[in-house]
Design a protein around this motif. Sequence first.
Motif, PDB file in Angstrom:
ATOM      1  N   HIS A  32       0.841  -1.200   0.000  1.00 22.16           N
ATOM      2  CA  HIS A  32       0.000   0.000   0.000  1.00 22.16           C
ATOM      3  C   HIS A  32       0.874   1.247   0.000  1.00 22.16           C
ATOM      4  O   HIS A  32       1.951   1.255   0.587  1.00 22.16           O
ATOM      5  CB  HIS A  32      -0.874   0.043   1.257  1.00 22.16           C
ATOM      6  N   GLY A  33       0.356   2.314  -0.601  1.00 21.08           N
ATOM      7  CA  GLY A  33       1.051   3.595  -0.580  1.00 21.08           C
ATOM      8  C   GLY A  33       0.714   4.394  -1.817  1.00 21.08           C
ATOM      9  O   GLY A  33       0.307   3.847  -2.834  1.00 21.08           O
ATOM     10  N   ASP A  34       0.893   5.695  -1.706  1.00 17.77           N
ATOM     11  CA  ASP A  34       0.645   6.580  -2.838  1.00 17.77           C
ATOM     12  C   ASP A  34       1.644   6.307  -3.958  1.00 17.77           C
ATOM     13  O   ASP A  34       2.655   5.621  -3.755  1.00 17.77           O
ATOM     14  CB  ASP A  34       0.778   8.041  -2.403  1.00 17.77           C
ATOM     15  N   LEU A  35       1.385   6.882  -5.123  1.00 20.00           N
ATOM     16  CA  LEU A  35       2.348   6.816  -6.216  1.00 20.00           C
ATOM     17  C   LEU A  35       3.670   7.387  -5.723  1.00 20.00           C
ATOM     18  O   LEU A  35       3.699   8.428  -5.060  1.00 20.00           O
ATOM     19  CB  LEU A  35       1.849   7.621  -7.413  1.00 20.00           C
ATOM     20  N   GLY A  36       4.763   6.678  -5.995  1.00 17.65           N
ATOM     21  CA  GLY A  36       6.082   7.148  -5.596  1.00 17.65           C
ATOM     22  C   GLY A  36       6.472   6.817  -4.167  1.00 17.65           C
ATOM     23  O   GLY A  36       7.522   7.243  -3.698  1.00 17.65           O
ATOM     24  N   ALA A  37       5.650   6.030  -3.473  1.00 15.79           N
ATOM     25  CA  ALA A  37       5.944   5.703  -2.072  1.00 15.79           C
ATOM     26  C   ALA A  37       7.035   4.649  -1.927  1.00 15.79           C
ATOM     27  O   ALA A  37       7.603   4.492  -0.853  1.00 15.79           O
ATOM     28  CB  ALA A  37       4.679   5.240  -1.356  1.00 15.79           C
ATOM     29  N   GLY A  38       7.317   3.908  -3.014  1.00 16.48           N
ATOM     30  CA  GLY A  38       8.384   2.913  -2.951  1.00 16.48           C
ATOM     31  C   GLY A  38       7.922   1.470  -3.016  1.00 16.48           C
ATOM     32  O   GLY A  38       8.700   0.552  -2.738  1.00 16.48           O
ATOM     33  N   LYS A  39       6.682   1.241  -3.415  1.00 16.10           N
ATOM     34  CA  LYS A  39       6.151  -0.125  -3.477  1.00 16.10           C
ATOM     35  C   LYS A  39       6.941  -0.988  -4.456  1.00 16.10           C
ATOM     36  O   LYS A  39       7.377  -2.094  -4.105  1.00 16.10           O
ATOM     37  CB  LYS A  39       4.666  -0.108  -3.878  1.00 16.10           C
ATOM     38  N   SER A  40       7.132  -0.499  -5.669  1.00 10.79           N
ATOM     39  CA  SER A  40       7.869  -1.277  -6.677  1.00 10.79           C
ATOM     40  C   SER A  40       9.332  -1.440  -6.301  1.00 10.79           C
ATOM     41  O   SER A  40       9.939  -2.486  -6.555  1.00 10.79           O
ATOM     42  CB  SER A  40       7.764  -0.625  -8.058  1.00 10.79           C
ATOM     43  N   THR A  41       9.915  -0.440  -5.672  1.00 15.41           N
ATOM     44  CA  THR A  41      11.316  -0.514  -5.248  1.00 15.41           C
ATOM     45  C   THR A  41      11.493  -1.615  -4.208  1.00 15.41           C
ATOM     46  O   THR A  41      12.431  -2.416  -4.289  1.00 15.41           O
ATOM     47  CB  THR A  41      11.779   0.845  -4.678  1.00 15.41           C
TER      48      THR A  41
END
Length: 151
Positions: A32-41
């Motif tokens: 979970h998290g906004d765009l750019g929060a680091g989910k994909s990272t």
Amino acid sequence: MHDVFLENADATDALGARLASALPPHAVAYLHGDLGAGKSTLARALLRALGVTGTIRSPTYTLVEHYPLPNGGVALHLDLYRIGDPGELEFLGLDPAETRLWLVEWPERGQGGLPAADLDVVLAVEGTGRRCHLQPRTPGGEAWLQALGSA
């Protein structure tokens, strides 16, 4: 460890490695998290630590990426931001039987069509870093967090 501050990309990679080292035989993590929060990272760091080699693509446009794991099974990385209805999941070719790890971004968009989360990972931008909150949702998630504490 339920709440951690990730000061930079190296800290995110380290958390991914710790999650990988404590991974149970089968696990579902909702990111979970906004765009750019680091989910994909974080997903990329976890997959890399599990031994995935080559390019690890963001599933932003493909919706799902399949990664064979060196020790058997498959990891799925899903980004459901672009689906309009959970019914669309049945067209993605997801095979729960062979899947060892589910990493699901924007899981609320697939509600009812996904396996239940063992672990909710909530990421938020905080200053120049990220705040990560880990919330177990099943006994398997509890065990994963306990193992993470000793990893």
